[in-house]
Write a protein that holds these residues in place. Structure first.
Motif, short mmCIF file in Angstrom:
data_model
loop_
_atom_site.label_atom_id
_atom_site.label_comp_id
_atom_site.label_asym_id
_atom_site.label_seq_id
_atom_site.Cartn_x
_atom_site.Cartn_y
_atom_site.Cartn_z
N GLY A 176 0.76 -1.24 0.00
CA GLY A 176 0.00 0.00 0.00
C GLY A 176 0.79 1.29 0.00
O GLY A 176 0.24 2.34 -0.35
N LEU A 177 2.06 1.26 0.38
CA LEU A 177 2.79 2.52 0.55
C LEU A 177 2.94 3.28 -0.76
O LEU A 177 2.59 4.46 -0.85
N ALA A 178 3.48 2.62 -1.78
CA ALA A 178 3.66 3.31 -3.07
C ALA A 178 2.31 3.75 -3.63
O ALA A 178 2.18 4.83 -4.22
N LEU A 216 -4.99 -0.73 -4.79
CA LEU A 216 -4.89 -0.92 -3.33
C LEU A 216 -5.75 -2.08 -2.85
O LEU A 216 -5.38 -2.78 -1.90
N ARG A 217 -6.92 -2.28 -3.46
CA ARG A 217 -7.79 -3.37 -3.04
C ARG A 217 -7.07 -4.72 -3.14
O ARG A 217 -7.21 -5.59 -2.29
N PHE A 218 -6.27 -4.89 -4.18
CA PHE A 218 -5.56 -6.16 -4.39
C PHE A 218 -4.25 -6.19 -3.60
O PHE A 218 -3.86 -7.23 -3.09
N ILE A 227 -1.50 -9.00 -4.87
CA ILE A 227 -0.52 -8.80 -5.94
C ILE A 227 0.34 -7.59 -5.61
O ILE A 227 -0.11 -6.66 -4.93
N PHE A 228 1.59 -7.61 -6.04
CA PHE A 228 2.49 -6.46 -5.92
C PHE A 228 2.50 -5.72 -7.25
O PHE A 228 2.24 -6.30 -8.30
#
Length: 392
Positions: A176-178, A216-218, A227-228
């Motif tokens: 989530g950070l990026a 963000l949901r994933f 997933i990234f």
């Protein structure tokens, strides 16, 4: 009615500008939401997963191909916006995105060399720095500097693009950070471009925000939908943020805002405030690595998000804390920039950098001491490393 006809699109664009802007955000969101599960399915079917290593903040293998969905959505929407023909930079942007996406995808699949990624970044930068819309010839009085030579402007733009791509890539270390930081940055740019009458760049900013919001949901998922964004995603999004940042820096002074007290000479510092987290974290980590006798490119666990994780915060909490910090710096800048010129605002930004650096260094040392108390073997190895460095 042919909705892809230029005249039809232009008419819709001018008559329903805010509706059009909302539609672009929603379209980017929905397309990312649609494509990401497809990418996930292929990744799992072909067993294309990011393995866990010593630096990983995760305990299971995760697909690192969110960037595939990013690239598809960006190319589709930018191609659609090209029908408006309000900006000549769209095709150049797509070419630059393609170079970076291919380099990032290769790294996600088989690991790319730093040299290949750097060359790709230079190629990508080359396709936008010569755009007529991105000519940097003045700093508008920043610390007394107005006009700058054209060649210096080109060099400065290349530096900005390459630095921001890598800085954004470096903060992509936890869930989530990026994404959150990218949303803060792109929404801020959307507001700036809307306030200054640059509709095409509003749409690009909202497209970026829409993609990251759906992602963000994933990214926050704990199951098989996780997933990234991977290098393919972080390089592409870093390039979009660098592109929008260049536009901010080259804009001519907008007189209505100037009359309200916002001085053009603070533009460069405003960009620094908007991009605070990726820039600050990158500089901070490089300095720590040099202080410890390591190369600036050697990976470690000294990033701001690692410090927060070591203090027990979850990925989601750490990401929102750091995203909130970036937003707070932006708000602080806006509150003070009416009353201060570039000299005073430079001191304010320096003060912010120093205060945050001291705070996170204290947190880092506190976490390190606690880790050594809980794991004596770590402390012993750390002392051996220091002795070896002293011997060298």
């Amino acid at each position: 009615m042919n909705i892809l006809d230029q005249e039809v699109l232009l008419d819709l664009f001018h008559r329903y500008y805010l509706f059009f802007a909302g539609f672009v955000f929603l379209l980017a969101f929905v397309l990312t939401w649609y494509f990401t599960p497809k990418v996930l399915w292929v990744s799992r079917e072909k067993d294309l997963m990011k393995e866990v290593n010593a630096r990983s903040s995760h305990k299971m293998a995760i697909p690192p191909f969110g960037g595939v969905a990013f690239f598809l959505v960006l190319v589709l929407i930018i191609s659609l916006l090209q029908a408006l023909r309000t900006s000549p930079t769209g095709n150049h942007l797509i070419i630059g995105l393609t170079f970076l996406f291919m380099a990032g995808l290769k790294d996600d699949l088989v690991i790319s060399s730093a040299r290949l990624k750097f060359i790709s970044q230079l190629f990508a930068a080359g396709f936008i720095i010569f755009s007529p819309e991105l000519q940097l010839t003045s700093l508008h009085g920043f610390l007394g500097v107005f006009e700058i030579p054209i060649l210096l402007g080109y060099a400065f733009k290349v530096l900005i693009v390459v630095a921001l791509i890598n800085a954004y890539n470096l903060i992509d270390g936890i869930d989530g950070l990026a994404g959150i930081v990218g949303i803060v940055i792109s929404f801020t740019y959307a507001l700036v471009f809307y306030s200054t009458g640059h509709p095409y760049f509003v749409l690009l900013s909202l497209c970026t925000a829409g993609i990251l919001s759906a992602f963000l949901r994933f990214n926050f998922s704990r199951g098989r939908k996780k997933i990234f964004m991977g290098d393919g995603g972080s390089l592409v999004m870093g390039f979009m943020i660098a592109f929008l940042s260049l536009k901010l820096l080259v804009m001519k002074p907008y007189q209505p805002l100037v009359r309200e007290g916002y001085t053009p000479e603070n533009t460069l510092l405003f960009a620094l405030a908007v991009l605070f987290l990726p820039i600050f974290d990158t500089l901070r980590v490089i300095l720590i690595r040099l202080k410890n006798g390591k190369t600036p490119f050697e990976a470690d666990r000294n990033h701001m998000h690692h410090v927060l994780l070591d203090h027990g915060l979850s990925h989601k909490k750490a990401s929102f804390v750091l995203g909130g910090l970036n937003l707070a710096v932006i708000v602080l800048f806006i509150m003070l920039s009416r009353d201060l010129k570039s000299g005073g605002m430079s001191l304010v930004m320096l003060g912010v950098f120093v205060i945050v650096a001291i705070a996170f260094e204290a947190l880092r040392k506190k976490a390190l001491k606690r880790s050594r108390r809980e794991n004596p073997e770590v402390a012993k190895q750390s002392r051996k490393d220091k002795v070896a460095m002293a011997g060298e």
